[in-house]
Enzyme design. Structure first.
Site, PDB file in Angstrom:
ATOM      1  N   ILE A  12      33.068   0.961   0.507  1.00 31.30           N
ATOM      2  CA  ILE A  12      31.829   1.492   1.277  1.00 31.30           C
ATOM      3  C   ILE A  12      31.441   1.758   2.423  1.00 31.30           C
ATOM      4  CG2 ILE A  12      29.692   2.165   0.144  1.00 31.30           C
ATOM      5  CD1 ILE A  12      30.155   0.974  -2.329  1.00 31.30           C
ATOM      6  N   THR A 132      23.220  -2.876  -6.954  1.00 36.27           N
ATOM      7  CA  THR A 132      24.765  -2.841  -8.088  1.00 36.27           C
ATOM      8  C   THR A 132      24.132  -1.971  -9.625  1.00 36.27           C
ATOM      9  OG1 THR A 132      26.510  -3.710  -9.350  1.00 36.27           O
ATOM     10  CG2 THR A 132      25.209  -5.130  -7.956  1.00 36.27           C
ATOM     11  N   ASP A 133      24.091  -1.465 -10.320  1.00 35.97           N
ATOM     12  CA  ASP A 133      24.005  -0.842 -11.434  1.00 35.97           C
ATOM     13  C   ASP A 133      23.839  -2.384 -12.582  1.00 35.97           C
ATOM     14  OD1 ASP A 133      26.572  -0.769 -12.077  1.00 35.97           O
ATOM     15  OD2 ASP A 133      25.564   1.220 -12.426  1.00 35.97           O
ATOM     16  N   GLU A 134      24.741  -3.309 -11.935  1.00 34.17           N
ATOM     17  CA  GLU A 134      25.307  -4.315 -12.884  1.00 34.17           C
ATOM     18  C   GLU A 134      24.464  -5.774 -12.619  1.00 34.17           C
ATOM     19  OE1 GLU A 134      29.326  -5.796 -12.473  1.00 34.17           O
ATOM     20  OE2 GLU A 134      30.236  -4.128 -11.257  1.00 34.17           O
ATOM     21  N   TYR A 157      29.285 -12.448 -10.307  1.00 41.02           N
ATOM     22  CA  TYR A 157      28.585 -11.289  -8.865  1.00 41.02           C
ATOM     23  C   TYR A 157      27.220 -10.767  -9.166  1.00 41.02           C
ATOM     24  CZ  TYR A 157      28.387  -6.653  -7.512  1.00 41.02           C
ATOM     25  OH  TYR A 157      28.671  -5.651  -6.147  1.00 41.02           O
ATOM     26  N   ALA A 159      25.015 -11.968 -11.053  1.00 45.76           N
ATOM     27  CA  ALA A 159      23.790 -12.645 -10.912  1.00 45.76           C
ATOM     28  C   ALA A 159      23.132 -13.050  -9.657  1.00 45.76           C
ATOM     29  CB  ALA A 159      24.162 -13.882 -11.661  1.00 45.76           C
ATOM     30  N   ASN A 187      31.342   3.317  -8.137  1.00 45.46           N
ATOM     31  CA  ASN A 187      32.172   3.692  -6.986  1.00 45.46           C
ATOM     32  C   ASN A 187      34.077   3.783  -6.683  1.00 45.46           C
ATOM     33  OD1 ASN A 187      30.116   3.145  -3.809  1.00 45.46           O
ATOM     34  ND2 ASN A 187      29.424   2.854  -5.691  1.00 45.46           N
ATOM     35  N   LYS A 196      40.367  -2.851  -7.921  1.00 44.56           N
ATOM     36  CA  LYS A 196      39.802  -2.831  -8.853  1.00 44.56           C
ATOM     37  C   LYS A 196      39.792  -1.555  -9.753  1.00 44.56           C
ATOM     38  CE  LYS A 196      36.088  -5.039  -6.388  1.00 44.56           C
ATOM     39  NZ  LYS A 196      35.495  -4.435  -5.589  1.00 44.56           N
ATOM     40  N   LEU A 197      39.186  -1.119 -11.006  1.00 42.47           N
ATOM     41  CA  LEU A 197      40.287  -0.571 -12.174  1.00 42.47           C
ATOM     42  C   LEU A 197      41.095   0.673 -11.301  1.00 42.47           C
ATOM     43  CD1 LEU A 197      40.448  -0.272 -15.606  1.00 42.47           C
ATOM     44  CD2 LEU A 197      39.702   1.541 -14.937  1.00 42.47           C
ATOM     45  N   ASN A 256      37.626   2.457 -19.618  1.00 39.55           N
ATOM     46  CA  ASN A 256      38.542   2.841 -18.689  1.00 39.55           C
ATOM     47  C   ASN A 256      39.884   3.263 -19.308  1.00 39.55           C
ATOM     48  OD1 ASN A 256      36.885   0.829 -17.655  1.00 39.55           O
ATOM     49  ND2 ASN A 256      37.271  -0.342 -17.741  1.00 39.55           N
ATOM     50  N   GLY A 289      32.329 -12.126 -20.338  1.00 38.47           N
ATOM     51  CA  GLY A 289      31.345 -12.171 -20.468  1.00 38.47           C
ATOM     52  C   GLY A 289      31.456 -10.508 -20.058  1.00 38.47           C
TER      53      GLY A 289
HETATM   54  P1  NAD Z   1      34.089  -4.191  -0.694  1.00 37.57           P
HETATM   55  O1  NAD Z   1      34.468  -5.808  -0.530  1.00 37.57           O
HETATM   56  O2  NAD Z   1      35.150  -3.271   0.122  1.00 37.57           O
HETATM   57  O3  NAD Z   1      33.712  -4.739   1.034  1.00 37.57           O
HETATM   58  C1  NAD Z   1      33.128  -5.866   1.200  1.00 37.57           C
HETATM   59  C2  NAD Z   1      32.770  -5.892   3.109  1.00 37.57           C
HETATM   60  O4  NAD Z   1      32.258  -6.631   3.236  1.00 37.57           O
HETATM   61  C3  NAD Z   1      34.439  -5.994   2.731  1.00 37.57           C
HETATM   62  O5  NAD Z   1      34.966  -5.469   4.489  1.00 37.57           O
HETATM   63  C4  NAD Z   1      34.376  -8.188   3.633  1.00 37.57           C
HETATM   64  O6  NAD Z   1      35.335  -8.029   4.499  1.00 37.57           O
HETATM   65  C5  NAD Z   1      32.879  -8.174   4.155  1.00 37.57           C
HETATM   66  N1  NAD Z   1      32.240  -9.331   4.133  1.00 37.57           N
HETATM   67  C6  NAD Z   1      32.846  -9.992   2.603  1.00 37.57           C
HETATM   68  N2  NAD Z   1      31.975 -11.103   3.147  1.00 37.57           N
HETATM   69  C7  NAD Z   1      31.186 -10.808   4.113  1.00 37.57           C
HETATM   70  C8  NAD Z   1      30.771 -11.859   5.137  1.00 37.57           C
HETATM   71  N3  NAD Z   1      30.341 -13.052   4.498  1.00 37.57           N
HETATM   72  N4  NAD Z   1      30.096 -11.549   6.399  1.00 37.57           N
HETATM   73  C9  NAD Z   1      30.520 -10.335   6.876  1.00 37.57           C
HETATM   74  N5  NAD Z   1      31.165  -9.314   6.444  1.00 37.57           N
HETATM   75  C10 NAD Z   1      31.558  -9.517   4.841  1.00 37.57           C
HETATM   76  O7  NAD Z   1      32.932  -3.920  -0.556  1.00 37.57           O
HETATM   77  P2  NAD Z   1      32.702  -2.240  -1.725  1.00 37.57           P
HETATM   78  O8  NAD Z   1      32.288  -2.024  -2.746  1.00 37.57           O
HETATM   79  O9  NAD Z   1      32.484  -1.743  -0.498  1.00 37.57           O
HETATM   80  O10 NAD Z   1      31.360  -2.744  -2.025  1.00 37.57           O
HETATM   81  C11 NAD Z   1      29.938  -3.184  -0.344  1.00 37.57           C
HETATM   82  C12 NAD Z   1      28.729  -2.917  -0.936  1.00 37.57           C
HETATM   83  O11 NAD Z   1      28.554  -2.034  -2.106  1.00 37.57           O
HETATM   84  C13 NAD Z   1      28.708  -4.213  -2.399  1.00 37.57           C
HETATM   85  O12 NAD Z   1      27.500  -5.349  -1.537  1.00 37.57           O
HETATM   86  C14 NAD Z   1      28.661  -4.188  -3.564  1.00 37.57           C
HETATM   87  O13 NAD Z   1      28.135  -5.173  -4.755  1.00 37.57           O
HETATM   88  C15 NAD Z   1      27.506  -2.742  -3.340  1.00 37.57           C
HETATM   89  N6  NAD Z   1      28.429  -1.853  -4.600  1.00 37.57           N
HETATM   90  C16 NAD Z   1      29.383  -1.314  -4.875  1.00 37.57           C
HETATM   91  C17 NAD Z   1      30.142  -1.212  -5.490  1.00 37.57           C
HETATM   92  C18 NAD Z   1      31.775  -0.801  -5.948  1.00 37.57           C
HETATM   93  O14 NAD Z   1      31.676  -0.105  -7.297  1.00 37.57           O
HETATM   94  N7  NAD Z   1      32.559  -1.077  -5.320  1.00 37.57           N
HETATM   95  C19 NAD Z   1      28.832  -0.579  -6.489  1.00 37.57           C
HETATM   96  C20 NAD Z   1      27.714  -0.830  -6.461  1.00 37.57           C
HETATM   97  C21 NAD Z   1      27.675  -1.445  -5.399  1.00 37.57           C
END
Ligand code: NAD
Length: 336
Positions: A12, A132-134, A157, A159, A187, A196-197, A256, A289
């Site tokens: 994202i 997240t909605d989780e 996660y 939590a 997303n 992821k899926l 899924n 879970g």
């Molecule tokens: P992702 O796993 O693709 O990317 C996470 C990024 O964070 C990576 O680039 C990683 O290198 C970086 N990162 C991880 N630990 C780090 C640290 N300690 N310091 C600096 N950088 C660090 O994640 P995503 O799917 O793009 O999700 C982004 C955000 O959106 C997250 O906070 C996630 O909880 C939230 N989110 C994701 C979804 C989804 O479906 N993907 C849905 C809702 C919310």
């Protein structure tokens, strides 16, 4: 706008950075580059080699590194901080939660402290936190999560994200930090690490490897195309109300198994081959879970910002499959 993004090399995050640069904003990207992040995700919008772009800077840092983060934020003087760096894969959190608590909870606290203390002006930056909605757990029947739903996280996660939602709320109420929290649904789209899926199913199918599916595959998710999510984030920066949280979903519930079948159909169509991709579907033991259903009510977001998702699941999935097909053919041609 002068924006700090954390996790801008992830799925994202890279979509957000690409859009922000296209819109002419100044972006400082802080990312540790874990297995989930890659600067390749930004190759089409950021110069890989010097000279540096005047409107973009990258710092390979850990959000838990307080002195480094405070120094970057103090120097950058952002108007907006979009905090999305996180450990994000539920299965990994079930194997070991340590890194999830460290990055998602302590890292968010470090970011909040830096946001409070970085500003040389009286107006603090807006802290937009991507959750997240989780955090709401599983919702049975036909109900939908809203901002008023009780927090009932079921995985480590979820939590860890719930804990950081509360930290963000407390920094707003205790110290007056300008915050907005976003609780987004699942997303999908290009540039997602294939664990992821959706990206895992496409990547495995392209290699004719088994496509694992948990249990009976009847788990329902509300699928949000990543570009629509990024639209919502920009709408919130513009029109969101400080101190509020917003649920984001696309009213797009799919189980899924249906999602994977649709991917298989798209692959047959696009690759124009006779192979039976559905024969790769392999049911595996259900996740511990495992939440059965997520569904998200984004009416508050729609009312406050006029945001609406514009990508149908069929269109978004088709674009996503195209992207992974192209990526895999590029990989093949690099190897040969
Ligand atoms: P992702 O796993 O693709 O990317 C996470 C990024 O964070 C990576 O680039 C990683 O290198 C970086 N990162 C991880 N630990 C780090 C640290 N300690 N310091 C600096 N950088 C660090 O994640 P995503 O799917 O793009 O999700 C982004 C955000 O959106 C997250 O906070 C996630 O909880 C939230 N989110 C994701 C979804 C989804 O479906 N993907 C849905 C809702 C919310």
């Amino acid at each position: 706008m002068n924006i700090i993004v954390t996790g801008g090399a992830g799925f994202i995050g890279s979509t957000f950075v690409r859009r922000a640069l296209r819109q002419g904003h100044k972006v400082t990207n802080i990312d540790k580059l874990t297995y989930a992040g890659s600067l390749d995700n930004l190759r089409d919008c950021v110069n890989p080699t010097p000279p540096p772009q005047p409107n973009y800077r990258f710092f390979q840092e850990d959000v838990c590194d307080r002195p480094a983060i405070l120094s970057i934020l103090s120097e950058a003087q952002p108007e907006v901080i979009v905090h999305m760096a996180a450990e994000t894969h539920v299965d990994r959190s079930i194997e070991c939660a340590d890194q999830f608590v460290r990055t998602n909870v302590l890292g968010t606290q470090a970011m909040l402290d830096a946001a409070l203390n970085c500003s040389k002006k009286s107006r603090k930056p807006l802290f937009l936190y991507i959750s997240t909605d989780e955090v709401f757990g599983s919702i049975p029947g036909t109900g939908r999560f809203s901002e008023e739903s009780p927090y009932r996280p079921n995985s480590p996660y979820a939590a860890s994200k719930a804990a950081s939602d509360f930290l963000v709320r407390s920094y707003r109420n205790t110290y007056g930090l300008r915050t907005i929290t976003v609780n987004a649904s699942n997303n999908y789209g290009p540039y997602q690490f294939p664990e992821k899926l959706i990206p895992l199913s496409i990547s495995n199918a392209l290699k004719k490897l088994p496509i694992p599916i948990y249990g009976d595959g009847m788990q329902v998710r509300d699928w949000l195309y990543v570009e629509d999510h990024v639209d919502a984030l920009f709408s919130l920066i513009d029109k969101g109300r400080e101190g509020e949280s917003y649920c984001i979903g696309a009213d797009c519930e799919r189980n899924n198994l249906d999602v994977i079948r649709q991917i298989c159909g798209l692959l047959s169509q696009k690759l124009d081959d006779e192979f039976d991709y559905e024969s790769l579907i392999t049911h595996v033991k259900d996740r511990l879970g495992h939440d059965l259903r997520y569904a998200t009510d984004s009416s508050k977001l729609r009312t406050h910002t006029e945001w609406t998702p514009t990508t149908s699941f069929e269109e978004g999935l088709s674009k996503t499959v195209d992207w992974y097909i192209k990526k895999s053919s590029n990989n093949c041609s690099t190897k040969s």
